[in-house]
Design a protein around this motif. Structure first.
Motif, short mmCIF file in Angstrom:
data_model
loop_
_atom_site.label_atom_id
_atom_site.label_comp_id
_atom_site.label_asym_id
_atom_site.label_seq_id
_atom_site.Cartn_x
_atom_site.Cartn_y
_atom_site.Cartn_z
N SER A 1 10.17 9.54 -71.83
CA SER A 1 10.96 10.66 -72.77
C SER A 1 12.29 11.07 -72.30
CB SER A 1 10.17 12.05 -72.69
OG SER A 1 10.27 12.58 -71.30
N GLN A 2 13.04 11.65 -73.08
CA GLN A 2 14.53 11.76 -72.62
C GLN A 2 14.75 12.74 -71.41
OE1 GLN A 2 17.22 10.63 -74.06
NE2 GLN A 2 15.81 9.36 -75.36
N ARG A 3 13.66 13.59 -71.27
CA ARG A 3 13.55 14.59 -70.09
C ARG A 3 13.19 13.57 -68.68
NH1 ARG A 3 9.47 19.05 -70.40
NH2 ARG A 3 10.00 19.31 -68.27
N GLN A 4 12.54 12.65 -68.77
CA GLN A 4 12.27 11.88 -67.62
C GLN A 4 13.39 10.90 -67.53
OE1 GLN A 4 8.60 9.92 -69.54
NE2 GLN A 4 7.29 10.98 -67.87
N ILE A 5 14.05 10.40 -68.38
CA ILE A 5 15.33 9.49 -68.32
C ILE A 5 16.40 10.28 -67.47
CG2 ILE A 5 17.22 8.49 -69.32
CD1 ILE A 5 15.07 7.45 -71.48
N ALA A 6 16.46 11.69 -67.92
CA ALA A 6 17.62 12.63 -67.76
C ALA A 6 17.37 12.66 -65.90
CB ALA A 6 17.69 13.84 -68.06
N ALA A 7 15.77 12.99 -65.53
CA ALA A 7 15.46 13.10 -64.36
C ALA A 7 15.62 12.09 -63.53
CB ALA A 7 13.87 13.52 -64.31
N ASN A 8 15.19 10.87 -64.01
CA ASN A 8 15.41 9.36 -63.16
C ASN A 8 16.92 9.40 -62.70
OD1 ASN A 8 12.74 8.93 -63.18
ND2 ASN A 8 12.98 7.72 -65.08
N LYS A 9 17.89 9.60 -63.78
CA LYS A 9 19.33 9.51 -63.54
C LYS A 9 19.45 10.52 -62.38
CE LYS A 9 20.78 7.58 -68.14
NZ LYS A 9 21.64 7.92 -69.13
N ARG A 10 19.12 12.09 -62.55
CA ARG A 10 19.63 12.66 -61.57
C ARG A 10 19.20 12.31 -60.00
NH1 ARG A 10 18.04 16.46 -65.26
NH2 ARG A 10 15.78 16.50 -64.17
N ASN A 11 17.81 11.96 -59.99
CA ASN A 11 17.39 11.35 -58.75
C ASN A 11 17.77 10.25 -58.41
OD1 ASN A 11 15.52 13.38 -58.67
ND2 ASN A 11 13.96 12.34 -59.45
N GLY A 12 18.49 9.29 -59.10
CA GLY A 12 18.99 8.05 -58.76
C GLY A 12 20.34 8.37 -58.18
N ALA A 13 21.15 9.54 -58.72
CA ALA A 13 22.37 9.78 -58.00
C ALA A 13 22.53 10.37 -56.90
CB ALA A 13 23.16 10.86 -59.21
N LYS A 14 21.32 11.02 -56.44
CA LYS A 14 21.35 11.77 -55.26
C LYS A 14 21.47 10.85 -53.92
CE LYS A 14 18.27 15.33 -56.59
NZ LYS A 14 16.87 15.94 -56.46
N SER A 15 20.90 9.75 -53.78
CA SER A 15 21.19 8.76 -52.57
C SER A 15 20.82 7.44 -52.86
CB SER A 15 20.37 9.66 -51.24
OG SER A 15 20.51 8.46 -50.36
N ARG A 16 21.44 6.65 -52.42
CA ARG A 16 21.19 4.98 -52.38
C ARG A 16 21.09 4.51 -51.09
NH1 ARG A 16 24.14 4.30 -58.19
NH2 ARG A 16 22.84 5.34 -59.49
N GLY A 17 20.96 5.05 -50.20
CA GLY A 17 21.37 4.59 -48.85
C GLY A 17 22.84 4.67 -48.46
N PRO A 18 22.84 3.80 -47.01
CA PRO A 18 24.33 3.89 -46.61
C PRO A 18 25.10 2.93 -47.28
CG PRO A 18 22.70 2.80 -45.20
CD PRO A 18 21.95 3.28 -46.20
N ARG A 19 26.50 3.12 -47.44
CA ARG A 19 27.31 2.39 -48.31
C ARG A 19 28.47 1.67 -47.32
NH1 ARG A 19 27.36 5.06 -54.05
NH2 ARG A 19 25.44 5.99 -53.79
N SER A 20 28.60 2.32 -46.22
CA SER A 20 29.66 1.66 -45.37
C SER A 20 28.93 0.69 -44.71
CB SER A 20 30.36 2.72 -44.67
OG SER A 20 29.37 3.23 -43.65
N GLN A 21 29.96 -0.49 -44.10
CA GLN A 21 29.19 -1.51 -43.42
C GLN A 21 28.79 -0.86 -42.12
OE1 GLN A 21 28.67 -4.61 -44.09
NE2 GLN A 21 29.44 -4.14 -46.34
#
Length: 116
Positions: free
Chosen positions: A3-23
């Protein structure tokens, strides 16, 4: 279909952290498995005497033995859960078993390299 709510929640959660970015952060997090838990490396100062080698081999053997004991416990837990209908718990325990087997293989290969 999500649903649109699930898609929005997935986007919010995905923007929180994706692990370390610097080498530097990536290099530091790569070593976490060697610092914590059953896969922790036991460092010994590099002396050429036999007692240091023996203690290192003993430490590796003890770690491998600890992993094997835990693996047997988890195998029994998988066997008991396979008869129940709690699939989420069974999935979690199987993932734990997979990690323990991976640690066991690493420890075994380290022990073989150090002995031979």
């Amino acid at each position: 279909m999500a649903s649109q709510r699930q898609i929005a929640a997935n986007k919010r959660n995905g923007a929180k952290s994706r692990g370390p970015r610097s080498q530097q952060g990536i290099a530091r997090s790569r070593m976490n498995a060697l610092r914590h838990g059953l896969a922790a490396a036991n460092t010994v100062t590099a002396d050429d005497n036999a007692s240091a080698d023996d203690s290192c081999v003993d430490a590796m053997y003890q770690r491998l033995r600890q992993i094997e004991v835990e693996r047997v416990k988890v195998l029994n837990e998988v066997h008991n859960l396979s008869r129940s209908e709690d699939l989420d718990t069974l999935h979690t325990v199987i993932r734990r078993l997979t990690a323990l087997e991976r640690y066991s293989q690493r420890s075994h290969s380290k022990l073989k390299k150090h002995i031979f």
